[in-house]
Design an enzyme around this catalytic site. Structure first.
Site, PDB file in Angstrom:
ATOM      1  N   LYS A  63       0.748  -1.154   0.142  1.00 55.75           N
ATOM      2  CA  LYS A  63      -0.042   0.086   0.040  1.00 55.75           C
ATOM      3  C   LYS A  63       0.769   1.315  -0.033  1.00 55.75           C
ATOM      4  CE  LYS A  63      -3.623  -1.877   2.858  1.00 55.75           C
ATOM      5  NZ  LYS A  63      -4.908  -1.528   2.069  1.00 55.75           N
TER       6      LYS A  63
ATOM      7  N   ARG B   9     -10.232 -11.578   2.573  1.00 58.67           N
ATOM      8  CA  ARG B   9     -11.324 -12.468   2.007  1.00 58.67           C
ATOM      9  C   ARG B   9     -10.774 -13.820   2.240  1.00 58.67           C
ATOM     10  NH1 ARG B   9     -12.214  -9.319  -3.324  1.00 58.67           N
ATOM     11  NH2 ARG B   9     -11.829  -7.918  -1.883  1.00 58.67           N
TER      12      ARG B   9
END
Length: 460
Positions: free
Chosen positions: A239, A313
């Site tokens: 990120k 997820r």
């Protein structure tokens, strides 16, 4: 106690909680000097405003504003704003507000007593309130305590809230309510069939783990699954700094299910509760999982990794697969999963998905009743092809950037095939600016809506 009501006190001061339309009637019940004092202060009963009025030996009471109908629609927990500014004293409430609207205001009072003072000295309001007669004060205090746990866990920085510390918080909660807890850690995750939890967490020196807490022996079975990514660098798809700034909150799903579990256990709800938390840190070193890797999940489904920053997820999938192996009446997952959800509904609202239309409607109504806003998003079947890459069963990060919250929910649903009733909440877990009873920082979302819906969801 900031998160508790005061004991009954015959010397408590009246606190009139009123609308602008009720102002003159209320002032007529005060003596003339007090009424003139309130008028002189320009008090108009706007939302969150207040004015104390004098007596023979100091403050004799206060009037506080609920605001106009327009203000009431825009402001939750008005009484929380009042408490934050009231002078020290013990008050009792005088108001026409009743039922769930009154409970909202009282909960706002309690939550406005929350402060996160682990790293700096902070003080909370010294105003105290006697709970009105007929109100289940203990229930509201239990809800406030559960919310405070969620906030504390999210607010704690990642250097002090890694997978081990999240496990310790779960163990403390389990000990408080005589719940059972087991934890699978490190390479044992591979041996016991949690390959994606292991893959996401293996690059960190702080070992990944799966936390499994169980409470209750009779009644319907509720399984809560919370994303516990204690810090998310994005992995090899690193990120940028601006996107990494709030990643201590990426375990907000785990924090929220633990707060909800605390509420359920404290209230002694007649159900069997299971809480599953995959706790990891998504870090970077030579052992980090890579883009284009294909992982085989606990369910047996293969997953192509097209972005290591879509890790939540993956860990949830293995935990949901475990939940799906044991019969549950309802499975609920909660996660700070996608930026798409925030773009869609902003920071206040918790979007959710439900396989059962009746469950979805029940939660929506409950959220509205208890001022915990939620909004249903669809499992849109035509988007299933977006998560099917061809080289593997599933794609963890479909290209194109559209419908990100929906495709993530569809991905997770693939791992809950034996449980007919499944709900997924894509929460934010953070309040970006201070609001009544909700200071800037970590915040629970959806938990109170679920709690209020449980009697109907599980026929309790």
């Amino acid at each position: 106690m900031p998160l508790s009501f005061a004991a009954a006190d015959p010397a408590s001061l009246p606190l009139y909680l009123i609308t602008p339309e009720q102002l003159e009637t209320t002032l007529s019940n005060l003596d003339e000097a007090q009424a003139q004092w309130v008028r002189a202060q320009g008090f108009s009963a706007g939302a969150g405003s207040f004015c104390t009025f004098p007596g023979a030996s100091g403050i004799a009471g206060a009037v506080a504003g609920l605001g106009t109908e327009k203000e009431r629609k825009r402001t939750r927990f008005v009484l929380g704003a009042v408490r934050a500014a009231l002078p020290k004293g013990v008050y009792h409430l005088e108001t026409d507000v009743t039922g769930e609207a009154l409970e909202e205001q009282l909960l706002g009072w309690l939550l406005s007593g929350y402060v996160f003072d682990k790293y700096a000295n902070k003080s909370s309001s010294e105003a105290e309130l006697v709970a009105p007669e007929g109100v289940d004060a203990a229930r509201l205090e239990s809800i406030a305590a559960g919310e405070a746990l969620t906030r504390d866990l999210i607010n704690t920085p990642a250097n002090d809230m890694g997978p081990a510390e999240l496990e310790a918080a779960a163990r403390d909660l389990a000990d408080s309510y005589s719940a059972k807890i087991s934890v699978t850690t490190g390479d044992a995750l591979l041996a016991q069939g949690f390959p994606m939890i292991h893959a996401v967490g293996r690059a960190s020196p702080r070992e990944p783990r799966l936390i499994d807490m169980q409470w209750g022996n009779t009644g319907p079975v509720l399984t809560l699954v919370g994303k516990g990514v204690c810090f998310d660098t994005g992995g090899l798809n690193l990120k940028p700094g601006a996107s990494m700034g709030l990643m201590k909150k990426d375990m907000g799903g785990a924090a929220t299910v633990l707060g909800l579990a605390k509420m359920i256990m404290a209230l002694g709800l007649p159900l069997q509760l299971r809480v599953l938390i995959p706790a990891v840190e998504n870090a970077v070193d030579g052992s980090a999982f890579r883009p284009q890797d294909i992982l085989t999940s606990r369910k047996g489904l293969t997953v192509e990794i097209n972005n290591t920053d879509a890790e939540g997820r993956l860990v949830l999938a293995d935990a949901l697969a475990l939940a799906d192996e044991t019969p549950s009446d309802l499975v609920i997952s909660m996660a700070t999963l996608t930026g798409a959800a925030r773009v869609a509904v902003g920071p206040d609202i918790a979007p959710y998905f439900a396989t059962d239309a009746s469950d979805a409607a029940t939660v929506a109504k409950a959220g509205a009743r208890v001022a915990d806003p939620v909004w249903q998003l669809p499992y849109w079947e035509p988007y299933e092809t977006m998560i099917e890459p061809g080289i593997a069963d599933l794609d963890n990060a479909p290209s194109g950037g559209m419908a990100g919250s929906i495709t993530a929910a569809l991905f997770l649903r693939r791992f809950v095939t034996e449980t007919p009733r499944y709900m997924h909440f894509d929460i934010y877990g953070w309040n970006p600016s201070a609001n009544p009873a909700r200071p800037k920082g970590g915040v629970g979302q959806g938990a109170r809506a679920i709690l209020a819906a449980l009697p109907e969801l599980l026929s309790l």
